[in-house]
Design a protein around this motif. Structure first.
Motif, PDB file in Angstrom:
ATOM      1  N   ARG A 193       7.506 -22.487  10.475  1.00  0.00           N
ATOM      2  CA  ARG A 193       6.390 -23.240  11.025  1.00  0.00           C
ATOM      3  C   ARG A 193       6.796 -24.695  11.215  1.00  0.00           C
ATOM      4  O   ARG A 193       7.489 -25.270  10.402  1.00  0.00           O
ATOM      5  N   GLY A 194       6.360 -25.255  12.299  1.00  0.00           N
ATOM      6  CA  GLY A 194       6.685 -26.638  12.585  1.00  0.00           C
ATOM      7  C   GLY A 194       5.493 -27.343  13.173  1.00  0.00           C
ATOM      8  O   GLY A 194       4.463 -26.741  13.419  1.00  0.00           O
ATOM      9  N   ARG A 195       5.624 -28.601  13.414  1.00  0.00           N
ATOM     10  CA  ARG A 195       4.533 -29.376  13.992  1.00  0.00           C
ATOM     11  C   ARG A 195       4.632 -29.355  15.512  1.00  0.00           C
ATOM     12  O   ARG A 195       5.697 -29.587  16.065  1.00  0.00           O
ATOM     13  N   PRO A 196       3.510 -29.064  16.174  1.00  0.00           N
ATOM     14  CA  PRO A 196       3.543 -29.063  17.637  1.00  0.00           C
ATOM     15  C   PRO A 196       3.583 -30.485  18.170  1.00  0.00           C
ATOM     16  O   PRO A 196       2.621 -31.224  18.055  1.00  0.00           O
ATOM     17  N   ARG A 197       4.712 -30.880  18.709  1.00  0.00           N
ATOM     18  CA  ARG A 197       4.848 -32.242  19.214  1.00  0.00           C
ATOM     19  C   ARG A 197       5.348 -32.212  20.649  1.00  0.00           C
ATOM     20  O   ARG A 197       6.109 -31.343  21.034  1.00  0.00           O
ATOM     21  N   GLY A 198       4.911 -33.203  21.397  1.00  0.00           N
ATOM     22  CA  GLY A 198       5.466 -33.381  22.724  1.00  0.00           C
ATOM     23  C   GLY A 198       5.010 -32.379  23.755  1.00  0.00           C
ATOM     24  O   GLY A 198       5.698 -32.188  24.758  1.00  0.00           O
ATOM     25  N   PHE A 199       3.870 -31.713  23.551  1.00  0.00           N
ATOM     26  CA  PHE A 199       3.362 -30.818  24.587  1.00  0.00           C
ATOM     27  C   PHE A 199       1.840 -30.822  24.563  1.00  0.00           C
ATOM     28  O   PHE A 199       1.212 -31.144  23.559  1.00  0.00           O
ATOM     29  N   ASP A 200       1.278 -30.468  25.705  1.00  0.00           N
ATOM     30  CA  ASP A 200      -0.172 -30.404  25.868  1.00  0.00           C
ATOM     31  C   ASP A 200      -0.626 -29.009  25.446  1.00  0.00           C
ATOM     32  O   ASP A 200      -0.315 -28.016  26.118  1.00  0.00           O
ATOM     33  N   ALA A 201      -1.339 -28.913  24.334  1.00  0.00           N
ATOM     34  CA  ALA A 201      -1.734 -27.609  23.795  1.00  0.00           C
ATOM     35  C   ALA A 201      -2.624 -26.842  24.761  1.00  0.00           C
ATOM     36  O   ALA A 201      -2.517 -25.615  24.877  1.00  0.00           O
ATOM     37  N   ASP A 202      -3.504 -27.544  25.476  1.00  0.00           N
ATOM     38  CA  ASP A 202      -4.384 -26.862  26.428  1.00  0.00           C
ATOM     39  C   ASP A 202      -3.604 -26.312  27.611  1.00  0.00           C
ATOM     40  O   ASP A 202      -3.839 -25.189  28.067  1.00  0.00           O
ATOM     41  N   GLU A 203      -2.677 -27.098  28.125  1.00  0.00           N
ATOM     42  CA  GLU A 203      -1.862 -26.643  29.251  1.00  0.00           C
ATOM     43  C   GLU A 203      -0.975 -25.476  28.826  1.00  0.00           C
ATOM     44  O   GLU A 203      -0.796 -24.506  29.576  1.00  0.00           O
ATOM     45  N   ALA A 204      -0.421 -25.560  27.627  1.00  0.00           N
ATOM     46  CA  ALA A 204       0.415 -24.472  27.127  1.00  0.00           C
ATOM     47  C   ALA A 204      -0.409 -23.193  26.973  1.00  0.00           C
ATOM     48  O   ALA A 204       0.064 -22.092  27.283  1.00  0.00           O
ATOM     49  N   LEU A 205      -1.651 -23.334  26.509  1.00  0.00           N
ATOM     50  CA  LEU A 205      -2.519 -22.167  26.368  1.00  0.00           C
ATOM     51  C   LEU A 205      -2.811 -21.547  27.727  1.00  0.00           C
ATOM     52  O   LEU A 205      -2.837 -20.317  27.874  1.00  0.00           O
ATOM     53  N   GLU A 206      -3.011 -22.380  28.727  1.00  0.00           N
ATOM     54  CA  GLU A 206      -3.252 -21.879  30.080  1.00  0.00           C
ATOM     55  C   GLU A 206      -2.068 -21.055  30.575  1.00  0.00           C
ATOM     56  O   GLU A 206      -2.243 -20.013  31.222  1.00  0.00           O
ATOM     57  N   ARG A 207      -0.874 -21.493  30.258  1.00  0.00           N
ATOM     58  CA  ARG A 207       0.320 -20.736  30.656  1.00  0.00           C
ATOM     59  C   ARG A 207       0.417 -19.418  29.885  1.00  0.00           C
ATOM     60  O   ARG A 207       0.877 -18.407  30.428  1.00  0.00           O
ATOM     61  N   ALA A 208      -0.025 -19.434  28.640  1.00  0.00           N
ATOM     62  CA  ALA A 208      -0.031 -18.197  27.858  1.00  0.00           C
ATOM     63  C   ALA A 208      -1.007 -17.188  28.452  1.00  0.00           C
ATOM     64  O   ALA A 208      -0.744 -15.974  28.450  1.00  0.00           O
ATOM     65  N   VAL A 209      -2.143 -17.669  28.945  1.00  0.00           N
ATOM     66  CA  VAL A 209      -3.100 -16.784  29.617  1.00  0.00           C
ATOM     67  C   VAL A 209      -2.402 -16.021  30.735  1.00  0.00           C
ATOM     68  O   VAL A 209      -2.543 -14.797  30.866  1.00  0.00           O
ATOM     69  N   GLU A 210      -1.628 -16.732  31.537  1.00  0.00           N
ATOM     70  CA  GLU A 210      -0.928 -16.104  32.664  1.00  0.00           C
ATOM     71  C   GLU A 210       0.056 -15.035  32.187  1.00  0.00           C
ATOM     72  O   GLU A 210       0.143 -13.951  32.766  1.00  0.00           O
ATOM     73  N   VAL A 211       0.800 -15.338  31.133  1.00  0.00           N
ATOM     74  CA  VAL A 211       1.796 -14.382  30.634  1.00  0.00           C
ATOM     75  C   VAL A 211       1.116 -13.119  30.116  1.00  0.00           C
ATOM     76  O   VAL A 211       1.506 -11.992  30.459  1.00  0.00           O
ATOM     77  N   PHE A 212       0.095 -13.284  29.282  1.00  0.00           N
ATOM     78  CA  PHE A 212      -0.608 -12.118  28.751  1.00  0.00           C
ATOM     79  C   PHE A 212      -1.270 -11.319  29.869  1.00  0.00           C
ATOM     80  O   PHE A 212      -1.326 -10.088  29.820  1.00  0.00           O
ATOM     81  N   TRP A 213      -1.787 -12.019  30.849  1.00  0.00           N
ATOM     82  CA  TRP A 213      -2.477 -11.373  31.962  1.00  0.00           C
ATOM     83  C   TRP A 213      -1.506 -10.511  32.769  1.00  0.00           C
ATOM     84  O   TRP A 213      -1.806  -9.371  33.131  1.00  0.00           O
ATOM     85  N   ARG A 214      -0.330 -11.044  33.040  1.00  0.00           N
ATOM     86  CA  ARG A 214       0.642 -10.316  33.859  1.00  0.00           C
ATOM     87  C   ARG A 214       1.350  -9.209  33.078  1.00  0.00           C
ATOM     88  O   ARG A 214       1.640  -8.135  33.625  1.00  0.00           O
TER      89      ARG A 214
END
Length: 210
Positions: free
Chosen positions: A4-25
């Motif tokens: 486990r690490g600290r989430p740094r340097g990324f937009d959590a909401d934008e990353a979640l949106e990309r995860a939606v696409e991956v799970f969807w496809r």
């Protein structure tokens, strides 16, 4: 246990949106953690630190999908008559499952309907989500009966199940490549069937116009 690490340097909401696409496809089982981290632009420790793990990320992705991609459902439930509720749901669902900027179909259908026993909690989560939507629709139809919008003999539970079966079928057929126009035509047939079976007041009847 994953590091486990600290989430740094990324937009959590934008990353979640990309995860939606991956799970969807790819579906829940088809989407590996490596697929997800690559699409989200993060490493595995950050994924676990920010979202809790793959299953937790999937649940968050489904919640995001419901909030954003299914916003039309909230508008549908606010319509003044049962007929208009169903018309809005089915017509807007056709548009939602055939958006050119999104994968065809529906995340909650493609995401985990074919999960193995190992991932039964994911399939159960999705089934419970769909049943909750069906229950909310049945409640809306029960209100329509109480208000005189639907006749007393109308069965809110059976009607809600019918509408959900149609809407889920729209998603399955969209994912299989059925065109928006063909889905729209089928939606109008289903809407006519709902009106006939339920005795719903049509818009012109509700307003008193001829």
């Amino acid at each position: 246990m994953p590091q486990r690490g600290r989430p740094r340097g990324f937009d959590a909401d934008e990353a979640l949106e990309r995860a939606v696409e991956v799970f969807w496809r790819q579906g829940y089982e088809g989407a590996s953690v490596s697929d997800l981290t690559a699409a989200m632009g993060i490493n595995k420790p950050s994924l676990y630190a920010a979202y809790g793990g793959k299953e937790e990320l999937f649940r968050k992705a489904v919640a995001r999908y419901a909030e954003k991609d299914m916003a039309y459902a909230r508008s549908a439930f606010a319509q003044p008559t049962a007929y208009e509720v169903v018309a809005t749901l089915l017509r807007e669902n056709v548009l939602a499952v055939t958006r050119p900027d999104r994968p065809a179909g529906c995340l909650s259908i493609q995401g985990g309907t074919a999960c193995s026993s190992e991932n039964a909690p994911v399939a159960g989560f999705l089934a419970a989500s769909r049943l909750a939507g069906e229950g909310a629709l049945a409640d809306r139809f029960a209100r329509a009966v109480a208000e005189g919008d639907l006749p007393a003999h109308a069965d809110p539970v059976a009607l809600a199940r019918f509408v959900m079966i149609v809407s889920e079928g729209q998603a399955v057929h969209a994912a299989a490549g059925v065109s928006r126009e063909d889905l729209r035509q089928a939606a109008e047939i289903a809407l006519a069937g709902f009106a006939a079976a339920s005795g719903a007041r049509l818009p012109e009847q509700a307003t008193g116009t001829v």
